[in-house]
Motif scaffolding. Structure first.
Motif, PDB file in Angstrom:
ATOM      1  N   ASP A  46       9.376 -11.646  27.546  1.00  0.00           N
ATOM      2  CA  ASP A  46       9.510 -10.181  27.358  1.00  0.00           C
ATOM      3  C   ASP A  46       9.284  -9.500  28.713  1.00  0.00           C
ATOM      4  O   ASP A  46       8.922  -8.116  28.565  1.00  0.00           O
ATOM      5  CB  ASP A  46       8.070  -9.656  26.442  1.00  0.00           C
ATOM      6  N   ASN A  61      17.051   3.234  13.637  1.00  0.00           N
ATOM      7  CA  ASN A  61      16.995   1.840  14.179  1.00  0.00           C
ATOM      8  C   ASN A  61      18.093   1.381  14.949  1.00  0.00           C
ATOM      9  O   ASN A  61      18.265   0.114  15.088  1.00  0.00           O
ATOM     10  CB  ASN A  61      16.729   1.075  12.780  1.00  0.00           C
ATOM     11  N   LYS A  68      17.495  -1.715  17.238  1.00  0.00           N
ATOM     12  CA  LYS A  68      15.974  -1.489  17.812  1.00  0.00           C
ATOM     13  C   LYS A  68      15.146  -2.523  17.308  1.00  0.00           C
ATOM     14  O   LYS A  68      15.251  -3.053  16.267  1.00  0.00           O
ATOM     15  CB  LYS A  68      15.505   0.065  17.898  1.00  0.00           C
ATOM     16  N   PHE A  69      13.791  -2.615  18.035  1.00  0.00           N
ATOM     17  CA  PHE A  69      12.847  -3.413  17.349  1.00  0.00           C
ATOM     18  C   PHE A  69      11.554  -2.525  17.033  1.00  0.00           C
ATOM     19  O   PHE A  69      11.413  -1.364  17.314  1.00  0.00           O
ATOM     20  CB  PHE A  69      12.403  -4.485  18.430  1.00  0.00           C
ATOM     21  N   SER A  70      10.428  -3.209  16.313  1.00  0.00           N
ATOM     22  CA  SER A  70       9.517  -2.584  15.920  1.00  0.00           C
ATOM     23  C   SER A  70       8.440  -2.139  17.056  1.00  0.00           C
ATOM     24  O   SER A  70       7.714  -1.264  17.203  1.00  0.00           O
ATOM     25  CB  SER A  70       8.782  -3.352  14.832  1.00  0.00           C
ATOM     26  N   ASP A  71       8.559  -3.027  18.171  1.00  0.00           N
ATOM     27  CA  ASP A  71       7.715  -2.516  19.335  1.00  0.00           C
ATOM     28  C   ASP A  71       8.571  -2.670  20.710  1.00  0.00           C
ATOM     29  O   ASP A  71       9.520  -3.309  20.913  1.00  0.00           O
ATOM     30  CB  ASP A  71       6.431  -3.483  19.121  1.00  0.00           C
ATOM     31  N   TYR A  72       8.032  -1.932  21.628  1.00  0.00           N
ATOM     32  CA  TYR A  72       8.666  -2.318  22.982  1.00  0.00           C
ATOM     33  C   TYR A  72       8.324  -3.475  23.609  1.00  0.00           C
ATOM     34  O   TYR A  72       7.404  -4.191  23.137  1.00  0.00           O
ATOM     35  CB  TYR A  72       8.291  -1.076  23.969  1.00  0.00           C
ATOM     36  N   ARG A  73       9.249  -3.816  24.546  1.00  0.00           N
ATOM     37  CA  ARG A  73       8.896  -5.028  25.335  1.00  0.00           C
ATOM     38  C   ARG A  73       7.648  -4.855  26.409  1.00  0.00           C
ATOM     39  O   ARG A  73       7.278  -3.576  26.485  1.00  0.00           O
ATOM     40  CB  ARG A  73      10.049  -5.325  26.203  1.00  0.00           C
ATOM     41  N   GLY A  83      14.417  -0.853  22.984  1.00  0.00           N
ATOM     42  CA  GLY A  83      13.797   0.258  22.557  1.00  0.00           C
ATOM     43  C   GLY A  83      12.977  -0.130  21.305  1.00  0.00           C
ATOM     44  O   GLY A  83      13.287  -1.129  20.642  1.00  0.00           O
ATOM     45  N   SER A  84      12.488   0.925  20.586  1.00  0.00           N
ATOM     46  CA  SER A  84      11.532   0.772  19.264  1.00  0.00           C
ATOM     47  C   SER A  84      11.953   1.744  18.608  1.00  0.00           C
ATOM     48  O   SER A  84      12.463   2.923  18.904  1.00  0.00           O
ATOM     49  CB  SER A  84      10.082   0.761  19.622  1.00  0.00           C
ATOM     50  N   THR A 117       9.823   3.051  16.256  1.00  0.00           N
ATOM     51  CA  THR A 117       8.665   3.920  15.667  1.00  0.00           C
ATOM     52  C   THR A 117       8.670   4.980  16.196  1.00  0.00           C
ATOM     53  O   THR A 117       7.757   5.782  15.637  1.00  0.00           O
ATOM     54  CB  THR A 117       7.542   2.861  15.964  1.00  0.00           C
ATOM     55  N   ASN A 171      11.997   8.127  21.691  1.00  0.00           N
ATOM     56  CA  ASN A 171      11.721   8.259  23.227  1.00  0.00           C
ATOM     57  C   ASN A 171      12.979   9.014  24.066  1.00  0.00           C
ATOM     58  O   ASN A 171      14.026   8.502  23.995  1.00  0.00           O
ATOM     59  CB  ASN A 171      11.548   6.732  23.604  1.00  0.00           C
TER      60      ASN A 171
END
Length: 415
Positions: free
Chosen positions: A98, A163, A171-176, A183-184, A186, A189
């Motif tokens: 990550d 998403n 996109k993912f549920s959390d940032y790297r 990005g996320s 949630t 940004n």
């Protein structure tokens, strides 16, 4: 994990001419297709002439085709380098890494997008909801007018699901860990972190000049002593485009930028501004969805007839009584249920889910017969269910504390 928007391999004949000559001869011999999209755009402008009359003028501008940014014969479609330690065969992605390699992140980008020169119409302009070309943002798209993605800057009218970014990547549920990648979903940004900027006296002017090319900027904050800047765009899609366009690029001093997503601003005033901006956007979206007359009536800007009608309906037959908002909400809910529900059993199913059927079955037969005879705002069956309702007094869980700011990687050991 890295998602790459891939172009299919482009086959081109090999010749002894230079890439510049081959691209020039190809553009001269093969004119761009004109049946993809309309090649002209019309813009209506209403002006006032010398006599004081309003005149409508229609301005027609020719649209140009998107140009290839690189020679198709030299474009390589190699597989992306592994971004992790283990390849997950179920998701077809690399996992276990990550953070970006600090040495690979100092490699200069292969190309640079120039919007004024490279933008134009493509095949994607005929398809509503098309995504933007990732290779165009990076300045290395070889297809030009034949590309199946958009070759222009995002605008406020380009809206995508929360998403998916403007390039069509999930996109993912959390940032790297290094705040890189897509990005996320949630949070929205719009702020970019830019590191490894060469420190000069006019660093603020340099950052503003280079990053305003990708969209309208809301604010810019530059930490001169550290060579770091934070740029916030008005539109989220512009920040996504700028992140890919400026990654590994240089400004005026041949430095290699480190562009990442910014973490949450711990300043309470900044958080209040963000909440206020989201509320204003939601209110504006609701205004556009509702009829103009209804919005004017709610905001008190309606005509005298509508105000009089609302005042009469709000009294409910009682002189001098003005119903509050919760009574209006209960009345509208009862009307909606009465329109689509035929019997008290179906009404209970809508109001209480599966539990409503059991509660209706538990009623006495005499109560079931008397339930539809109620003339109040709520039916008798609804009141019977509400009498047996018990509020849940479970304490809410406290919100998790905000963690410290993360490191963006490869900035602390820069030369």
């Amino acid at each position: 994990m890295a998602e790459v928007q891939s172009h299919p391999p482009t086959e081109a004949p090999v010749s002894d001419v230079t890439p510049a000559e081959s691209s020039a001869s190809a553009s001269a011999s093969t004119p761009p297709p004109t049946d993809l999209v309309p090649t002209t755009t019309e813009q209506a402008i209403i002006t006032t002439n010398a006599e004081g009359k309003r005149v409508k003028k229609i301005i027609r501008r020719k649209r140009r085709p998107a140009r290839p940014q690189v020679d198709p014969a030299t474009f390589k479609t190699d597989a992306p380098p592994p971004t992790g330690t283990i390849f997950n065969i179920w998701y077809n992605k690399w996992s276990g890494g990550d953070r970006e390699d600090k040495y690979l992140s100092k490699t200069a980008a292969q190309g640079r997008c120039v919007v004024a020169r490279d933008s134009g119409y493509t095949k994607a302009d005929k398809t509503p909801g098309s995504y933007f070309c990732l290779f165009f943002a990076r300045g290395i798209c070889p297809k030009g007018v034949d590309c199946e993605y958009l070759h222009r800057l995002p605008t406020v009218t380009d809206i995508f699901p929360s998403n998916i970014d403007c390039f069509g990547r999930d996109k993912f549920s959390d940032y790297r860990d290094d705040m890189g990648g897509v990005g996320s979903f949630t949070r929205q940004n719009r702020t970019l972190y830019i590191g490894r900027i060469h420190v000069t006296d006019d660093i603020e002017e340099i950052v503003a000049r280079h990053f305003q090319e990708w969209g309208q900027i809301e604010r810019t904050r530059v930490l001169t002593a550290r060579g770091v800047a934070f740029v916030t765009y008005m539109n989220e899609a512009n920040s996504q485009f700028a992140k890919e366009a400026m990654a590994h690029q240089s400004l005026d001093n041949n430095e290699i930028l480190n562009v990442r997503w910014a973490t949450v601003d711990p300043n309470p005033q900044a958080q209040k501004r963000e909440v206020r901006r989201i509320e204003e956007q939601a209110a504006e979206a609701i205004r556009k969805a509702l009829p103009a007359s209804y919005v004017a009536e709610i905001e008190g800007r309606g005509d005298a007839e509508s105000k009089k009608r609302r005042k009469m309906e709000g009294s409910f037959g009682l002189q001098g009584y003005e119903a509050p908002d919760d009574v209006w909400l209960a009345k509208e809910k009862a009307e909606e249920l009465a329109q689509g529900v035929s019997g008290p059993e179906e009404r209970l199913m809508l109001e209480g889910g599966e539990a409503g059927v059991d509660e209706y079955a538990a009623l006495q037969p005499q109560q079931q017969l008397e339930a539809p005879a109620s003339n109040g705002i709520l039916s008798g069956s609804t009141l019977a269910v509400l009498k047996g309702y018990t509020a849940n007094t479970t304490a809410k869980r406290p919100a998790p504390a905000m963690g410290p700011l993360v490191g963006y990687g490869s900035d602390e050991d820069s030369d």
